[in-house]
Design a protein around this motif. Structure first.
Motif, PDB file in Angstrom:
ATOM      1  N   ALA A 155       0.833  -1.210   0.000  1.00  0.00           N
ATOM      2  CA  ALA A 155       0.000   0.000   0.000  1.00  0.00           C
ATOM      3  C   ALA A 155       0.870   1.263   0.000  1.00  0.00           C
ATOM      4  N   ARG A 156       1.932   1.268   0.814  1.00  0.00           N
ATOM      5  CA  ARG A 156       2.826   2.434   0.859  1.00  0.00           C
ATOM      6  C   ARG A 156       3.513   2.643  -0.494  1.00  0.00           C
ATOM      7  N   GLN A 157       3.975   1.553  -1.091  1.00  0.00           N
ATOM      8  CA  GLN A 157       4.631   1.678  -2.392  1.00  0.00           C
ATOM      9  C   GLN A 157       3.676   2.231  -3.448  1.00  0.00           C
ATOM     10  N   TRP A 158       2.433   1.778  -3.404  1.00  0.00           N
ATOM     11  CA  TRP A 158       1.453   2.235  -4.391  1.00  0.00           C
ATOM     12  C   TRP A 158       1.083   3.696  -4.171  1.00  0.00           C
ATOM     13  N   THR A 159       0.854   4.083  -2.893  1.00  0.00           N
ATOM     14  CA  THR A 159       0.442   5.471  -2.632  1.00  0.00           C
ATOM     15  C   THR A 159       1.563   6.471  -2.890  1.00  0.00           C
ATOM     16  N   THR A 160       2.820   6.048  -2.766  1.00  0.00           N
ATOM     17  CA  THR A 160       3.933   6.965  -3.038  1.00  0.00           C
ATOM     18  C   THR A 160       4.327   6.962  -4.508  1.00  0.00           C
ATOM     19  N   GLY A 161       3.703   6.095  -5.297  1.00  0.00           N
ATOM     20  CA  GLY A 161       3.997   6.045  -6.724  1.00  0.00           C
ATOM     21  C   GLY A 161       5.207   5.199  -7.079  1.00  0.00           C
ATOM     22  N   ASN A 162       5.748   4.457  -6.130  1.00  0.00           N
ATOM     23  CA  ASN A 162       6.908   3.603  -6.394  1.00  0.00           C
ATOM     24  C   ASN A 162       6.543   2.322  -7.124  1.00  0.00           C
ATOM     25  N   ILE A 163       5.260   2.035  -7.207  1.00  0.00           N
ATOM     26  CA  ILE A 163       4.817   0.816  -7.885  1.00  0.00           C
ATOM     27  C   ILE A 163       3.512   1.143  -8.618  1.00  0.00           C
ATOM     28  N   GLU A 164       3.362   0.584  -9.801  1.00  0.00           N
ATOM     29  CA  GLU A 164       2.158   0.842 -10.592  1.00  0.00           C
ATOM     30  C   GLU A 164       0.991   0.004 -10.070  1.00  0.00           C
ATOM     31  N   THR A 165      -0.209   0.437 -10.382  1.00  0.00           N
ATOM     32  CA  THR A 165      -1.420  -0.229  -9.885  1.00  0.00           C
ATOM     33  C   THR A 165      -1.473  -1.698 -10.308  1.00  0.00           C
ATOM     34  N   GLY A 166      -1.188  -1.968 -11.558  1.00  0.00           N
ATOM     35  CA  GLY A 166      -1.230  -3.352 -12.045  1.00  0.00           C
ATOM     36  C   GLY A 166      -0.224  -4.243 -11.334  1.00  0.00           C
ATOM     37  N   THR A 167       0.977  -3.737 -11.113  1.00  0.00           N
ATOM     38  CA  THR A 167       2.009  -4.496 -10.410  1.00  0.00           C
ATOM     39  C   THR A 167       1.621  -4.706  -8.962  1.00  0.00           C
ATOM     40  N   ALA A 168       1.095  -3.676  -8.307  1.00  0.00           N
ATOM     41  CA  ALA A 168       0.664  -3.802  -6.912  1.00  0.00           C
ATOM     42  C   ALA A 168      -0.449  -4.831  -6.782  1.00  0.00           C
ATOM     43  N   THR A 169      -1.376  -4.822  -7.722  1.00  0.00           N
ATOM     44  CA  THR A 169      -2.481  -5.785  -7.695  1.00  0.00           C
ATOM     45  C   THR A 169      -1.949  -7.204  -7.860  1.00  0.00           C
ATOM     46  N   SER A 170      -1.034  -7.402  -8.788  1.00  0.00           N
ATOM     47  CA  SER A 170      -0.451  -8.733  -9.005  1.00  0.00           C
ATOM     48  C   SER A 170       0.308  -9.214  -7.777  1.00  0.00           C
ATOM     49  N   GLU A 171       1.087  -8.325  -7.190  1.00  0.00           N
ATOM     50  CA  GLU A 171       1.858  -8.716  -6.006  1.00  0.00           C
ATOM     51  C   GLU A 171       0.950  -9.004  -4.819  1.00  0.00           C
ATOM     52  N   PHE A 172      -0.153  -8.244  -4.701  1.00  0.00           N
ATOM     53  CA  PHE A 172      -1.081  -8.505  -3.607  1.00  0.00           C
ATOM     54  C   PHE A 172      -1.762  -9.854  -3.785  1.00  0.00           C
ATOM     55  N   ARG A 173      -2.032 -10.248  -5.013  1.00  0.00           N
ATOM     56  CA  ARG A 173      -2.621 -11.582  -5.264  1.00  0.00           C
ATOM     57  C   ARG A 173      -1.667 -12.683  -4.814  1.00  0.00           C
ATOM     58  N   VAL A 174      -0.391 -12.485  -5.019  1.00  0.00           N
ATOM     59  CA  VAL A 174       0.603 -13.461  -4.549  1.00  0.00           C
ATOM     60  C   VAL A 174       0.571 -13.545  -3.025  1.00  0.00           C
ATOM     61  N   VAL A 175       0.505 -12.389  -2.381  1.00  0.00           N
ATOM     62  CA  VAL A 175       0.429 -12.359  -0.915  1.00  0.00           C
ATOM     63  C   VAL A 175      -0.825 -13.082  -0.445  1.00  0.00           C
ATOM     64  N   GLU A 176      -1.954 -12.846  -1.105  1.00  0.00           N
ATOM     65  CA  GLU A 176      -3.202 -13.512  -0.734  1.00  0.00           C
ATOM     66  C   GLU A 176      -3.075 -15.030  -0.833  1.00  0.00           C
ATOM     67  N   VAL A 177      -2.431 -15.524  -1.875  1.00  0.00           N
ATOM     68  CA  VAL A 177      -2.267 -16.970  -2.045  1.00  0.00           C
ATOM     69  C   VAL A 177      -1.378 -17.527  -0.931  1.00  0.00           C
ATOM     70  N   LEU A 178      -0.262 -16.850  -0.660  1.00  0.00           N
ATOM     71  CA  LEU A 178       0.649 -17.327   0.381  1.00  0.00           C
ATOM     72  C   LEU A 178       0.011 -17.282   1.764  1.00  0.00           C
ATOM     73  N   VAL A 179      -0.586 -16.146   2.105  1.00  0.00           N
ATOM     74  CA  VAL A 179      -1.196 -15.984   3.419  1.00  0.00           C
ATOM     75  C   VAL A 179      -2.431 -16.868   3.540  1.00  0.00           C
ATOM     76  N   GLY A 180      -3.253 -16.890   2.516  1.00  0.00           N
ATOM     77  CA  GLY A 180      -4.456 -17.729   2.550  1.00  0.00           C
ATOM     78  C   GLY A 180      -4.120 -19.205   2.644  1.00  0.00           C
ATOM     79  N   GLY A 181      -3.134 -19.644   1.876  1.00  0.00           N
ATOM     80  CA  GLY A 181      -2.737 -21.051   1.911  1.00  0.00           C
ATOM     81  C   GLY A 181      -2.198 -21.473   3.260  1.00  0.00           C
ATOM     82  N   SER A 182      -1.349 -20.640   3.846  1.00  0.00           N
ATOM     83  CA  SER A 182      -0.796 -21.002   5.150  1.00  0.00           C
ATOM     84  C   SER A 182      -1.860 -20.907   6.234  1.00  0.00           C
ATOM     85  N   SER A 183      -2.827 -20.016   6.076  1.00  0.00           N
ATOM     86  CA  SER A 183      -3.918 -19.908   7.043  1.00  0.00           C
ATOM     87  C   SER A 183      -4.783 -21.155   7.027  1.00  0.00           C
TER      88      SER A 183
END
Length: 139
Positions: free
Chosen positions: A18-46
């Motif tokens: 979220a910080r990277q996206w709001t400061t403009g260090n990462i594009e929306t599409g890249t942030a969305t893709s990376e967040f999906r990876v986090v969801e898979v990792l966190v969801g799977g381990s949960s």
């Protein structure tokens, strides 16, 4: 322990993205893709943590039942609720059709009440054993 690591990872990763996206260090599409990876990792381990917690508590409930030292009702309540927790957690991990997280909640909730009941039973047993008080002198 796995739940703690899982939630810490989720909070840290989500906050960082979220910080990277709001400061403009990462594009929306890249942030969305990376967040999906986090969801898979966190969801799977949960989900794995759900199954393992249910299994661990089911083994404990079975040991209680077989020991004969605890109420059969309390032991069976624990066994049924925790085996259900384990089975639904496993079904979630395997992504079986028709299985949702909502099916896990009654078993996990009942198991939580069971753990409270076991704790109360153990505390009561601890108080019922007499030990020398302040007015009594040890022999």
């Amino acid at each position: 322990m796995l739940f703690t690591v899982n939630h810490a990872h989720d909070g840290f990763s989500g906050g960082t993205l979220a910080r990277q996206w709001t400061t403009g260090n990462i594009e929306t599409g890249t942030a969305t893709s990376e967040f999906r990876v986090v969801e898979v990792l966190v969801g799977g381990s949960s989900v794995v943590a759900q199954a393992l917690a249910g299994l661990a508590l089911a083994v404990y409930a079975l040991a209680m039942l077989r020991s004969g030292q605890y109420s059969r009702v309390l032991s069976w309540l624990g066994l049924v609720s925790t085996v259900g927790w384990f089975l639904v957690g496993s079904a979630l991990f395997l992504r079986l059709p028709g299985v949702s997280f909502e099916l896990l909640l009654p078993f996990a909730g009942l198991a939580t009440v069971w753990v409270l009941g076991v704790g109360i039973t153990l505390v009561r047993r601890g108080f019922s054993h007499t030990s020398p008080g302040f007015s009594e002198s040890p022999t």
